[in-house]
Design a protein around this motif. Sequence first.
Motif, PDB file in Angstrom:
ATOM      1  N   ARG A 188       0.841  -1.204   0.000  1.00  0.00           N
ATOM      2  CA  ARG A 188       0.000   0.000   0.000  1.00  0.00           C
ATOM      3  C   ARG A 188       0.873   1.249   0.000  1.00  0.00           C
ATOM      4  N   THR A 189       0.802   2.000  -1.078  1.00  0.00           N
ATOM      5  CA  THR A 189       1.689   3.148  -1.268  1.00  0.00           C
ATOM      6  C   THR A 189       0.973   4.473  -1.042  1.00  0.00           C
ATOM      7  N   HIS A 190       1.593   5.342  -0.248  1.00  0.00           N
ATOM      8  CA  HIS A 190       1.125   6.728  -0.108  1.00  0.00           C
ATOM      9  C   HIS A 190       2.240   7.632  -0.611  1.00  0.00           C
ATOM     10  N   LEU A 191       1.936   8.436  -1.621  1.00  0.00           N
ATOM     11  CA  LEU A 191       2.958   9.329  -2.182  1.00  0.00           C
ATOM     12  C   LEU A 191       3.046  10.614  -1.364  1.00  0.00           C
ATOM     13  N   VAL A 192       4.271  10.995  -1.046  1.00  0.00           N
ATOM     14  CA  VAL A 192       4.521  12.203  -0.256  1.00  0.00           C
ATOM     15  C   VAL A 192       5.856  12.826  -0.668  1.00  0.00           C
ATOM     16  N   SER A 193       6.149  13.995  -0.125  1.00  0.00           N
ATOM     17  CA  SER A 193       7.443  14.656  -0.358  1.00  0.00           C
ATOM     18  C   SER A 193       8.508  14.011   0.541  1.00  0.00           C
TER      19      SER A 193
END
Lengths: 214, 470
Positions: free
Chosen positions: B443-448
Amino acid sequence: MEKFTKITAIAMPLDRVNVDTDAIIPKQFLKSIHKSGFGPNLFDEWRYLDQGEPGMDNTNRPLNQNFILNKSRYQGSQILLARDNFGCGSSREHAPWALEDYGFRVIIAPSFADIFYNNCFKNGLLPIILAEEIVDQLFNLTVANEGFQLSVDLAEQKITSAMESITFSTDFELDQFRRHCLLEGLDEIGLTLEHADDIRAYESIQKEITPWLF
Amino acid sequence: MGAKTLYDKLWESHIVRENDDGTSLLYIDRQLIHEVTSPQAFEGLRMANRKPWKLSANLATPDHNVPTSHREQGIVDPIAKLQVDTLDQNCDLFNITEFKMDDIRQGIVHVISPEQGATLPGMTLVCGDSHTSTHGAFGTLAFGIGTSEVEHVLATQCLIQKKSKNMLVQVDGQLNPGITAKDVILAIIGKIGTAGGTGYAIEFAGEAIRSFSMEGRMTLSNMAIEAGARAGMIAVDDTTIKYVKNRPYAPQAEVWDKAVIYWQGFHSDTDAHFDKVVSLDATEIKHQVTWGTSPEMTMAIDETIPDPAKEADLVKSSGMQAALDYMGLTAGTPINEVAVDVVFIGSCTNSRIEDMRAAANIAKGNKVASNIKQALVVPGSGLIKQQAEQEGLDQIFIDAGFEWRDPGCSMCLAMNADRLESGERCASTSNRNFEGRQGQGGRTHLVSPAMAAAAAIKGHFVNSNELGSQ
């Protein structure tokens, strides 16, 4: 490349938007240095219940019976019905290779991602864009009528029902260069090299303008 | 013709010939090559007994499959090893410049090319990789292609292309403290959708875009493809030219002066026509976290997980529910209460020196939370790794409990050994949150980078402004 003229086959409805190329062919199968053999791993994560790895014997793997590709009524399908933005994500040409290797020759959707759309034509695969209402109609016809077959005629740019009891017919639009290449199974590199003199002429002008690129 | 856009200028300056059917034969100045999408192209050349048209236009490096630890042991996976070996052999055979795995210049193609000055303003650049849009940051027409086209460019230095439409994405105003290019591009994709840019070439403009360094601009252009646009680009200015100067592949001396004058023309004319214009107010952009399985499914750190029941469009609503099911999330949960298992800082989106510094700034003096199973920092190139080590960033990461790795694509697409286990939740600085992208069931959450580092320290998503020094 194999010529594309006309096919008549069962249509299979894949009712999801934004189907990405990671879903079409997962990354572990991209390690191959060949163009063929991707068919058994098409939609691998949706199609099987276990985790697929390259080199596995796919014939013994547990199937996800809920996934459309595994339903007996759609076996032998060569026409994939899809939703918006089909083929988004990675540029991997392994996606059309996998679809073609499985046996699909036509994909019908309201829209495609640009790179995927382009890659299809290089591999004898015909992506057809139709209005959303018409795609909806095809989804309904396919789901309601087991064994529903469509005929796709590239020369005439026409899709028709191949079932006598069902009336369906629509035209489709296509770039004429791409249509020509598919119909004739042409090698694009060969076509471009016919213009080798034009390329050299461009280069000799550019050498003056942008010498750092030569 | 009148006023032209940046894209019009790049396109027109590369037309070899125009065909009757509206397609053009477009000249390609630079091709980048990696191991995954090139073997079949080289095989095609060999089978047709063709040679590369212009050797010096090509630059190769292995990146997708390379291990990011214990390099001295070589590649353990025999299939991955064969693919990297095949690249080495093809480059040796055809005489193409390659930075091999043991070369300090090796790294992610989209990181090393700008770093070497192989990406220059005003050029056309392609690669068998969708994130080639990255190079548009230099006022370059850069786009991803498939393997058949890789072969086509190798053999002819050209591609048969149809021109895209022009889209302008204007981000005016000043960004709030801590807001990065990653937050801006996620906010843009959230606004226009993952297919919003399909059929378009996007130009990013406005005060907020101008304020970004080249690293930030590359992050922005990199993800144009996640908005559906094959190419994203930014006009050439002093920031661009300063970055390029003195890099190994950049022109030198009097040729440099000539090049600068030429490059300065690569911006849209004042009255240029765009087929579509999208505007965002920079002051309204907050720290972003994606919650679903498409980059358009993004939200601000102070928001709650959206409710599919509130979406009127049925296809969209069922897509949202499927995403929540896959992600193991419940509508209404504040995102800053969601715990994370793994943190990945790297990829062609965020693995440059600035990204390393931003993450280190958060990590400094802190410890990775006990619930984090793994926190990886993977620099984009050997040279970035070296520079970060000279700045002492590696020690900051290691002291905090992060792993400091060798350069490559790594867990962005998990082709090598770096991958998520099924059900694991990852705060990732990469570009795609698709199902299975970082490992089946992952499960991927894209962030800086700052947000990823902050999630590592707190063990859950948190506004990175609460940590580190501003």
